[in-house]
Write a protein that holds these residues in place. Structure first.
Motif, PDB file in Angstrom:
ATOM      1  N   ALA A 325       0.828  -1.211   0.000  1.00 55.60           N
ATOM      2  CA  ALA A 325       0.000   0.000   0.000  1.00 55.60           C
ATOM      3  C   ALA A 325       0.856   1.252   0.000  1.00 55.60           C
ATOM      4  CB  ALA A 325      -0.919  -0.002   1.214  1.00 55.60           C
ATOM      5  N   LYS A 326       0.431   2.251  -0.778  1.00 50.87           N
ATOM      6  CA  LYS A 326       1.101   3.554  -0.825  1.00 50.87           C
ATOM      7  C   LYS A 326       0.115   4.570  -1.388  1.00 50.87           C
ATOM      8  CE  LYS A 326       1.894   1.222  -4.706  1.00 50.87           C
ATOM      9  NZ  LYS A 326       1.579  -0.243  -4.763  1.00 50.87           N
ATOM     10  N   CYS A 327       0.348   5.836  -1.080  1.00 50.26           N
ATOM     11  CA  CYS A 327      -0.547   6.901  -1.534  1.00 50.26           C
ATOM     12  C   CYS A 327       0.224   7.959  -2.297  1.00 50.26           C
ATOM     13  CB  CYS A 327      -1.256   7.544  -0.344  1.00 50.26           C
ATOM     14  SG  CYS A 327      -2.296   6.415   0.609  1.00 50.26           S
ATOM     15  N   THR A 328      -0.441   8.577  -3.245  1.00 54.73           N
ATOM     16  CA  THR A 328       0.146   9.658  -4.026  1.00 54.73           C
ATOM     17  C   THR A 328      -0.973  10.633  -4.369  1.00 54.73           C
ATOM     18  OG1 THR A 328       1.433  10.163  -6.017  1.00 54.73           O
ATOM     19  CG2 THR A 328      -0.078   8.289  -6.154  1.00 54.73           C
ATOM     20  N   LYS A 329      -0.855  11.354  -5.466  1.00 52.26           N
ATOM     21  CA  LYS A 329      -1.843  12.363  -5.819  1.00 52.26           C
ATOM     22  C   LYS A 329      -2.158  12.274  -7.310  1.00 52.26           C
ATOM     23  CE  LYS A 329      -0.630  16.722  -5.354  1.00 52.26           C
ATOM     24  NZ  LYS A 329      -0.299  18.001  -4.697  1.00 52.26           N
ATOM     25  N   VAL A 330      -3.420  12.528  -7.668  1.00 54.07           N
ATOM     26  CA  VAL A 330      -3.816  12.538  -9.068  1.00 54.07           C
ATOM     27  C   VAL A 330      -3.172  13.739  -9.765  1.00 54.07           C
ATOM     28  CG1 VAL A 330      -5.747  12.766 -10.685  1.00 54.07           C
ATOM     29  CG2 VAL A 330      -5.980  11.314  -8.649  1.00 54.07           C
ATOM     30  N   TYR A 331      -2.514  13.472 -10.888  1.00 50.29           N
ATOM     31  CA  TYR A 331      -1.832  14.527 -11.645  1.00 50.29           C
ATOM     32  C   TYR A 331      -2.752  15.097 -12.723  1.00 50.29           C
ATOM     33  CZ  TYR A 331       1.832  16.761 -14.463  1.00 50.29           C
ATOM     34  OH  TYR A 331       2.591  17.659 -15.175  1.00 50.29           O
ATOM     35  N   LYS A 332      -3.209  14.239 -13.637  1.00 52.37           N
ATOM     36  CA  LYS A 332      -4.135  14.700 -14.665  1.00 52.37           C
ATOM     37  C   LYS A 332      -4.857  13.515 -15.301  1.00 52.37           C
ATOM     38  CE  LYS A 332      -0.977  16.825 -17.089  1.00 52.37           C
ATOM     39  NZ  LYS A 332      -0.292  17.577 -18.153  1.00 52.37           N
ATOM     40  N   ASN A 333      -6.039  13.790 -15.837  1.00 50.72           N
ATOM     41  CA  ASN A 333      -6.831  12.783 -16.533  1.00 50.72           C
ATOM     42  C   ASN A 333      -6.584  12.878 -18.036  1.00 50.72           C
ATOM     43  OD1 ASN A 333      -8.277  11.715 -14.208  1.00 50.72           O
ATOM     44  ND2 ASN A 333      -9.384  13.660 -14.146  1.00 50.72           N
ATOM     45  N   GLY A 334      -7.284  12.019 -18.800  1.00 52.15           N
ATOM     46  CA  GLY A 334      -7.265  12.128 -20.253  1.00 52.15           C
ATOM     47  C   GLY A 334      -5.962  11.782 -20.925  1.00 52.15           C
ATOM     48  N   GLN A 335      -5.258  10.759 -20.434  1.00 52.64           N
ATOM     49  CA  GLN A 335      -3.978  10.378 -21.006  1.00 52.64           C
ATOM     50  C   GLN A 335      -4.116   9.186 -21.955  1.00 52.64           C
ATOM     51  OE1 GLN A 335      -1.016  12.298 -20.207  1.00 52.64           O
ATOM     52  NE2 GLN A 335      -2.832  13.476 -19.657  1.00 52.64           N
ATOM     53  N   CYS A 336      -3.311   9.174 -23.013  1.00 53.16           N
ATOM     54  CA  CYS A 336      -3.270   8.074 -23.977  1.00 53.16           C
ATOM     55  C   CYS A 336      -1.856   7.516 -24.058  1.00 53.16           C
ATOM     56  CB  CYS A 336      -3.698   8.548 -25.365  1.00 53.16           C
ATOM     57  SG  CYS A 336      -5.427   9.033 -25.535  1.00 53.16           S
ATOM     58  N   ILE A 337      -1.748   6.226 -24.347  1.00 49.88           N
ATOM     59  CA  ILE A 337      -0.432   5.581 -24.451  1.00 49.88           C
ATOM     60  C   ILE A 337      -0.520   4.391 -25.392  1.00 49.88           C
ATOM     61  CG2 ILE A 337      -0.762   4.005 -22.504  1.00 49.88           C
ATOM     62  CD1 ILE A 337       2.509   5.830 -23.388  1.00 49.88           C
ATOM     63  N   LYS A 338       0.548   4.137 -26.111  1.00 51.07           N
ATOM     64  CA  LYS A 338       0.674   2.895 -26.866  1.00 51.07           C
ATOM     65  C   LYS A 338       1.981   2.253 -26.450  1.00 51.07           C
ATOM     66  CE  LYS A 338       0.409   0.674 -31.374  1.00 51.07           C
ATOM     67  NZ  LYS A 338       1.328  -0.401 -30.937  1.00 51.07           N
ATOM     68  N   TYR A 339       1.893   1.238 -25.564  1.00 48.22           N
ATOM     69  CA  TYR A 339       3.066   0.499 -25.132  1.00 48.22           C
ATOM     70  C   TYR A 339       3.546  -0.390 -26.277  1.00 48.22           C
ATOM     71  CZ  TYR A 339       1.050   1.475 -20.447  1.00 48.22           C
ATOM     72  OH  TYR A 339       0.519   2.063 -19.330  1.00 48.22           O
ATOM     73  N   PRO A 340       4.835  -0.716 -26.316  1.00 44.43           N
ATOM     74  CA  PRO A 340       5.336  -1.598 -27.369  1.00 44.43           C
ATOM     75  C   PRO A 340       4.606  -2.940 -27.386  1.00 44.43           C
ATOM     76  CG  PRO A 340       7.155  -0.561 -26.188  1.00 44.43           C
ATOM     77  CD  PRO A 340       5.908  -0.222 -25.434  1.00 44.43           C
ATOM     78  N   GLY A 341       4.116  -3.328 -28.559  1.00 43.90           N
ATOM     79  CA  GLY A 341       3.479  -4.631 -28.720  1.00 43.90           C
ATOM     80  C   GLY A 341       2.073  -4.745 -28.171  1.00 43.90           C
TER      81      GLY A 341
END
Length: 406
Positions: A325-341
């Motif tokens: 378990a760990k906590c952080t903070k929301v940075y931003k929404n609406g992100q897209c990504i294409k990982y290799p393969g």
């Protein structure tokens, strides 16, 4: 920008009028003492205090009201989906803002006054978050699907309406080749007066990757190891969710609860989605009975009360089999990504850092008793590696399932 008193009448220009200036209403709280956080939230706030190096009392003061803020923003988003233009907790918990494409709804002022911090209501932003997300998905798909593009990443800036996309060529190109490719990737001209802008750049490498190596948060062993997210339901059919990329090559998993003593059950893939709404899949419960609880720490469970859309600036926690378990903070929404393969994933949420590791993929993101997301992977944004998760609120539209609530 025009400043308007929150106590007087609010009259704004019609939405979508070119050149209309945003109008800001700063709402002061009717009371400064927040509602008492629920026991599960207090437990998370202790973890926040530990990770941020502040006292528990200070953590409660800064973040104890965020659930009330999320509820306010959710109500406005649900009632005004074509106008709601994002929201954010600012100043390390000292304030917040909520935006709208056109006029500020009168109930927004009433709801904002229930919060214990000043809230800026911004009208006439000229775009809704839905319009911005749709434009992001469409433009990212156009770039990521190009035959000469190998990997890509992108996302939107909710404050400005800017969409930024970076793409890496499939094969090395000389300068003239890069110029030709970049020219082909540029968007068509946006409509006159639209505040949404699209910027496409080329890079040598997109630094991003997934976290691959029946309670939610259980262990999934197969071709690689992942973590389960939350239990889900489709009508009367129950199951367990994880990430789409975890399901790649895994039509079945062995599912283990914590403290399993070698006992497990075989679960089978029932559905998956890798695309517009993120990186998600769901499996049968096997021989186990799916229940609306999840592991938020080793051998510790919580019931799930609600599922919610994440808001920028809020605190959020994750459980993964590798990092616990760990906590952080929301940075931003609406992100897209294409990982290799792997397919392109959009609609993802980024957090401020990358605290997870291999094996944590598919694990739950939560706050208190509320479900928020499924861990996807990480990418670099503004020169820093940040984790990405799929908001679970989009699962129904993507796969016809929703988080199983207690």
């Amino acid at each position: 920008m025009s400043l308007v008193s929150a106590t007087g009448p609010v009259t704004l220009a019609a939405p979508g009028t070119p050149g209309t200036k945003p109008v800001i209403v700063t709402v002061q709280p009717a009371r400064t003492r927040p509602a008492k956080p629920a026991p599960a939230e207090l437990e998370d706030l202790k973890l926040v205090a530990q990770s941020d190096g502040i006292s528990f009392k200070e953590a409660v003061r800064r973040w104890g009201w965020q659930n009330s803020f999320v509820n306010v923003a959710d109500k406005l988003q649900a009632k005004h989906p074509g106008s709601y233009s994002g929201s954010e907790i600012t100043g390390e918990g000292s304030g917040a803002w909520i935006g709208f494409k056109g006029p500020i709804p009168p109930e927004a002022i009433t709801l904002a006054r229930t919060l214990p911090v000043p809230v800026r209501l911004i009208g006439n932003k000229g775009f809704s978050e839905k319009e911005l997300n749709d434009a992001t998905v469409n433009n990212f798909s156009r770039v990521a699907d190009h035959a000469d593009v190998g990997t890509a990443e992108g996302g939107y800036e909710i404050t400005s309406g800017a969409i930024n996309i970076s793409a890496a060529p499939r094969t090395p190109l000389d300068k003239p080749g890069r110029r030709r490719l970049l020219s082909r990737l540029q968007p068509v001209r946006s409509r006159i007066g639209s505040p949404i802008t699209v910027n496409v750049t080329l890079t040598d490498k997109v630094e991003a990757g997934p976290k691959i190596n029946m309670y939610g948060g259980g262990f999934l062993n197969g071709n690689g190891a992942c973590t389960a997210a939350f239990t889900v339901r489709k009508g009367r059919t129950l199951g367990i969710a994880t990430a789409h990329h975890c399901a790649s090559g895994n039509s079945r998993f062995q599912f283990y609860n914590h403290n399993h003593q070698g006992r497990s059950t075989t679960i089978s893939l029932r559905g998956s989605h890798g695309g517009r709404y993120g990186d998600m899949a769901w499996y049968s419960p096997g021989r186990y009975k799916a229940v609306p609880w999840f592991y938020y720490a080793p051998n510790k469970t919580r019931k799930v009360n609600l599922y919610k859309w994440p808001k920028s600036g809020q605190k959020i926690c994750n459980y993964g089999r590798t990092t616990n378990a760990k906590c952080t903070k929301v940075y931003k929404n609406g992100q897209c990504i294409k990982y290799p393969g792997l397919p392109k994933y959009c609609g993802l949420t980024a957090v401020t850092n990358a605290p997870t590791r291999k094996g944590d993929s598919g694990g739950p993101w939560y706050w208190g008793n509320d479900a928020y997301g499924i861990l996807s992977g990480e990418k670099r944004i503004n020169l820093k590696s940040r984790d990405l998760f799929t908001p679970v609120a989009g699962m129904y539209e993507a796969m016809g399932v929703s988080v199983y609530l207690s």
